[in-house]
Structures are given as structure tokens and as C-alpha cells.
Design an enzyme around this catalytic site. Structure first.
Site, PDB file in Angstrom:
ATOM      1  N   ASP A  90      13.580   9.455  42.185  1.00 32.42           N
ATOM      2  CA  ASP A  90      12.725   9.483  40.796  1.00 32.42           C
ATOM      3  C   ASP A  90      12.451   8.179  41.639  1.00 32.42           C
ATOM      4  OD1 ASP A  90      11.905   8.539  38.462  1.00 32.42           O
ATOM      5  OD2 ASP A  90      14.214   7.794  37.956  1.00 32.42           O
ATOM      6  N   ASP A 125       5.630   6.796  35.730  1.00 32.22           N
ATOM      7  CA  ASP A 125       5.550   7.514  34.332  1.00 32.22           C
ATOM      8  C   ASP A 125       6.281   5.806  33.132  1.00 32.22           C
ATOM      9  OD1 ASP A 125       8.147   8.460  34.720  1.00 32.22           O
ATOM     10  OD2 ASP A 125       8.229  10.059  33.212  1.00 32.22           O
ATOM     11  N   ALA A 193      12.918  10.803  29.496  1.00 32.68           N
ATOM     12  CA  ALA A 193      13.059   9.609  28.334  1.00 32.68           C
ATOM     13  C   ALA A 193      13.930  10.823  26.812  1.00 32.68           C
ATOM     14  CB  ALA A 193      11.878   9.390  27.855  1.00 32.68           C
ATOM     15  N   CYS A 276      41.874  23.671  33.703  1.00 28.67           N
ATOM     16  CA  CYS A 276      41.414  23.590  34.791  1.00 28.67           C
ATOM     17  C   CYS A 276      42.281  24.242  36.070  1.00 28.67           C
ATOM     18  CB  CYS A 276      40.525  22.443  35.313  1.00 28.67           C
ATOM     19  SG  CYS A 276      38.927  22.689  36.446  1.00 28.67           S
ATOM     20  N   CYS A 278      40.096  24.523  39.084  1.00 20.74           N
ATOM     21  CA  CYS A 278      39.843  23.775  40.575  1.00 20.74           C
ATOM     22  C   CYS A 278      41.211  23.043  41.571  1.00 20.74           C
ATOM     23  CB  CYS A 278      38.389  22.291  39.901  1.00 20.74           C
ATOM     24  SG  CYS A 278      39.033  21.450  40.127  1.00 20.74           S
ATOM     25  N   CYS A 281      42.684  20.235  39.646  1.00 26.77           N
ATOM     26  CA  CYS A 281      43.722  20.174  38.645  1.00 26.77           C
ATOM     27  C   CYS A 281      44.536  21.730  39.056  1.00 26.77           C
ATOM     28  CB  CYS A 281      43.133  21.100  37.794  1.00 26.77           C
ATOM     29  SG  CYS A 281      41.998  19.776  37.443  1.00 26.77           S
TER      30      CYS A 281
END
Length: 490
Positions: A90, A125, A193, A276, A278, A281
Site C-alpha cells: 500500500d 490515491d 475507502a 472450531c 483448527c 482449538c
């Protein structure tokens, strides 16, 4: 199709694609984890283990800090972060939106990104926030356009150049900006934005912003939804044609003790169980996670796992032709997301041009399903059905139907079609036995249209007692209307 972006599969406005960058090919849709060069909760080199193929970082932060700037210029961005895959940078526009100014020019930050080897370069921008006066949005858009035109001339390397689409919450400005940028041939198109809209759950307006921007761009251009990092809204954005997301949420939420899921966010302090499976977890209970010394890091890891699990599910849904079913499930997680779903289907006429003509079985998931592109497409093609002589319309076979010249099936939310097409997409749809008001409204309207298109035919409509709708009276004016119970007695 863009030479750097190849579309492999499609469903609604969503697509699975391949984005070619100087440091490798990225499969989209995907999420770019945000890497803060100063604070790294999880190291960039570990990101691949979660499913990350591309990262994003802020070149302005690197530019402003001498130690980071020196390493980046001498060894390159990838060496600085310790990641050998694609990295997007960015430009400092986020800082511009927060602080009102940045200490760098557009040309300076473009040149810096080019020198450090960014794979996707972003110009400086002007991120015009929502709800500003139209004149301000128009003036800032003109400034952004000048900077992007300069950037297009400035960057001549093999690195990809992004052309951010601005325009605040004015769809006409978004579409105008996108159309202008399309002619400048950028490689990636971020929608800028939009974070304030997501933070305030203004998903209906977000849908309009995305749709307007997409309408101005080439349908084959890769689109990045800047600042979108919560998985509960990924499916909605993908269905509109967004390909890239960036997420700092995994770290920001972890710092605040928040636990991300595809259906929303939990505060870890209020969780009795971890919903969860994962690696985090599966290893810890909610209580153990709360007491862990590295709680923030573990929570960040879970958040990343949850984020990329949703991306994989979205891709599979596109493959299966089930993306809109997933969107409808996800949008019932929050009333404001449901607003977004309803607004999505106001754009069905636009979406229909991208939606495959045949795909997986249509599932009716709720009133909004009656407005899906498949249903709209059917209504537009009713003139293809030529019906003469006597015709019976029923939901399922009835006694004596073979005495008629044509046997037609009525199925909400579509309407009436030849019975021999019942097993053909989309008429093989899975729908409730008792259609809701919206499904009946669409299907009865289409049936009336079919009758009007075939004035020489004599219709008999076998009506179910559950069909309580004002349009039944209109059907009765154009056809012999018989309720199924009465038909059985004849």
C-alpha cells in the site's frame, strides 16, 4: 482476458482465477494477510502454513523508518519480510485517510515501491470517505485520476500496478472512475475507502459500491476489496466479483481478545467452548486459551485458520455451483448482512450475464432466493415456450392429465414449464413443499406472463390449498381454476 489473470471457474459474479505476479501465481479468491513491518504477531514465513499465497504490507511505514528503508532498498522487500512469494504494498493512503496527510509524494512512493521489488504497486490515491458532499467526492476523484494517470506512465517494469477505484458512496462516480481506469489498463483494481462502510455494517451500500465499480471495469479484471478482512462477508463480496481481500483483522481482533468465525465474532472471555477444529482449538479449551501466556498469538493463529477455511469453502462452492446458497447462509448471520443480500439481488439482472447457464441443483434457502439470477433468467425466456390447445398446469401428476394436449408443471419460485423438463436444470430445484409469499409472487407472475404469451391455449390450473396469494384471482381470470381437493372428486 488479462494476460496476468486467468478465470478458471465461475458462479454468479464469483470466480476462481490465477493471478500471475513476478514472484509466482496466486489462486483467487484469496486473502492477503497484512504484515506490519514493526509488529509481527505471526511471522511472514509462517503464513503459507495457514494458506496464504500473497501478503500485503505498507510501503509508507517502511519508507518512513530509516532502518526498514535501508534494508528494503539494499536487500529488497522480500528479504526484509522473509517471504519469497508475492507481496503487495500500500502507498500510505490509509494513513492519509486517518491523519489527513502524508510526508511523501505520489512519484516518490511509486519509485520506492518499484525499487524495493513490490509485486503489486499502489499509487497514492485520495480515499474519499462515505457520505461526503458530491462536489468533494468529484474533486478528489479528479485528483486521484491525475495521480493514477501519472502512475501508469511512471511504472514501466514487469511489476503489477493497481488502479484504485474511488468515488465515496456515489455509485455513478464509482462506475465513472472504474470505466476511466479500465482504459488505462491497470493490472489490479482495488476498491478503496470502503472500510468505514464495513465497520458500520452498511453492507447494502457496500454492495452498491462494489456493483457500480464492477460495472465500469472489464469483467476479466482482478478486483481487490481494500480492508475487507472478516470471513463472514467474503462470500457476499466474492459473489459480486471480488477476487482479493486483505486482513489485519486476524491480529487486531486477537489483540482485543476477539475470536473470528465465518458467522461472526465472539469475545474469548465469554466463550465456554471453542466452536472450531483448527490446530489451536483442537489443542486448547476456551479456559486454557484464556490463561495461555501467548494468548494473543494463539488467537491470531485461530483467526487466520478461520479466515482461510472460509476462502476454501467459497472456492468449493464456486466449483459446485453453490456460491449463492453459501451467500444466503452467511448473510443470515447478521441483519445488516441480510440487507446486503437483499441489495445483491437488486443487481440480479447484471449478475445473470455472468452466472453459468447450467450448474449444480438450485436450493431455495429463503424469500431472497426468489430473486436469484436463475429465476430472473427463466422469466426472460418464457417466450420460448409455445403452447397450443388444452394445457393443464399442476405441481405434481393428477388423474386425467393425459387427456390434455400439454402437461405443464408449476414450481415456485420459477413458474410454469413443460413437465418433460422437470429433471432439467434449473427445474430440478430443491424447494419447500409449501412456497412462501415471495416464491409465489414470482412464480404466479411468470405463469400469468406465460398465459398472456399463449392466448390461443386453454389453460386449466390445479391449485394447491396452500397457495394463498392475491395473484390466484388473476390466474382464475385466464384459466380454469380448480383446487386439487375438488379435482380429486371430479
Amino acid at each position: 482476458m488479462s494476460a496476468i489473470f486467468e478465470i478458471l471457474d465461475k458462479d454468479a459474479g464469483g470466480r476462481i482465477g490465477k493471478l500471475r505476479t513476478p514472484h509466482g501465481v496466486v489462486e483467487t479468491p484469496t486473502v492477503m494477510p497484512v504484515i506490519n513491518p514493526n509488529i509481527q504477531l505471526i511471522s511472514p514465513k509462517e503464513m503459507r502454513s495457514f494458506g496464504a499465497e500473497i501478503l500485503i504490507t505498507n510501503s509508507y511505514i517502511i519508507y518512513r523508518k530509516e532502518e526498514l528503508r535501508t534494508v528494503a532498498l539494499e536487500k529488497g522487500l522480500h528479504e526484509l519480510l522473509g517471504f519469497d512469494g508475492p507481496i503487495m504494498t500500500d502507498s500510505g493512503s490509509f494513513q492519509l485517510s486517518v491523519y489527513g496527510s502524508v510526508e511523501v509524494t505520489n512519484e516518490e512512493i511509486l519509485g520506492f515501491q518499484e525499487k524495493i521489488g513490490s509485486d503489486i504497486i499502489v499509487p497514492l490515491d485520495i480515499p474519499t470517505p462515505p457520505d461526503v458532499h458530491f462536489r468533494r467526492a468529484e474533486e478528489e476523484l479528479a485528483t486521484t485520476a491525475e495521480r493514477l494517470e501519472a502512475a501508469r506512465k511512471f511504472i514501466q517494469s514487469k511489476q503489477l500496478l493497481a488502479g484504485p477505484v474511488q468515488g465515496s458512496t456515489y455509485p455513478e462516480l464509482r462506475e465513472k472512475a472504474a470505466s476511466h481506469l479500465k482504459d488505462l489498463n491497470f493490472e489490479v483494481y482495488p476498491l478503496g475507502a470502503v472500510v468505514p462502510l464495513m465497520e458500520s455494517y452498511r453492507y447494502a451500500e457496500l454492495v452498491d459500491v462494489i456493483a457500480a465499480s464492477k460495472k465500469g471495469l472489464s469483467p476479466t479484471s482482478p478486483v481487490h476489496l481494500f480492508g475487507a478482512g472478516h470471513p463472514m462477508m467474503f462470500a457476499l463480496a466474492v459473489a459480486l466479483g471480488c477476487d482479493l481481500f486483505d486482513s489485519a483483522a486476524y491480529a487486531l481482533y486477537a489483540k482485543d481478545g476477539r475470536y473470528i468465525t465465518s458467522n461472526g465474532t465472539y469475545h474469548l472471555e465469554k466463550l465456554n467452548y471453542l466452536p472450531c477444529s483448527c490446530p489451536v482449538c483442537s489443542r486448547y479449551t476456551a479456559e486454557e486459551l484464556r490463561k495461555a501466556k501467548n494468548k494473543e498469538e494463539l488467537l491470531g493463529r485461530h483467526n487466520l485458520y478461520a479466515t482461510f477455511a472460509e476462502i476454501r469453502l467459497i472456492k468449493q462452492s464456486i466449483k459446485d455451483g453453490k456460491l449463492l446458497e453459501l451467500v444466503e447462509q452467511r448473510c443470515r448471520a447478521h441483519p445488516k448482512l441480510l440487507d446486503g443480500l437483499k441489495r445483491l439481488y437488486t443487481h440480479s439482472a447484471w449478475l445473470e450475464q455472468f452466472d453459468p447457464a447450467t450448474k449444480g441443483t438450485y436450493f431455495y434457502c429463503g424469500p431472497e432466493s426468489a430473486s436469484r439470477p436463475e429465476v430472473l433468467r427463466f422469466g426472460k425466456r418464457l417466450e420460448r415456450f409455445s403452447i397450443e390447445g388444452s394445457a393443464i398446469i399442476r405441481t405434481s401428476p393428477v388423474k386425467g392429465e393425459k387427456d390434455y394436449d400439454r402437461i405443464l408443471t408449476f414450481k415456485a419460485p420459477f413458474g410454469t414449464f413443460p413437465a418433460e423438463m422437470e429433471e432439467v436444470y434449473p427445474f430440478n430445484a430443491e424447494v419447500p413443499k409449501f412456497p412462501d409469499y415471495e416464491a409465489l409472487s414470482t412464480s404466479l407472475s411468470n405463469t400469468i406472463k406465460l398465459m398472456d404469451l399463449n392466448p390461443g391455449a386453454e389453460f386449466t390450473f390445479i391449485c394447491e390449498k396452500e397457495f394463498q396469494h392475491p395473484l390466484i384471482e388473476e390466474i382464475g381470470k385466464k384459466a380454469k381454476l380448480v383446487y386439487r381437493e375438488a379435482w380429486k372428486k371430479e
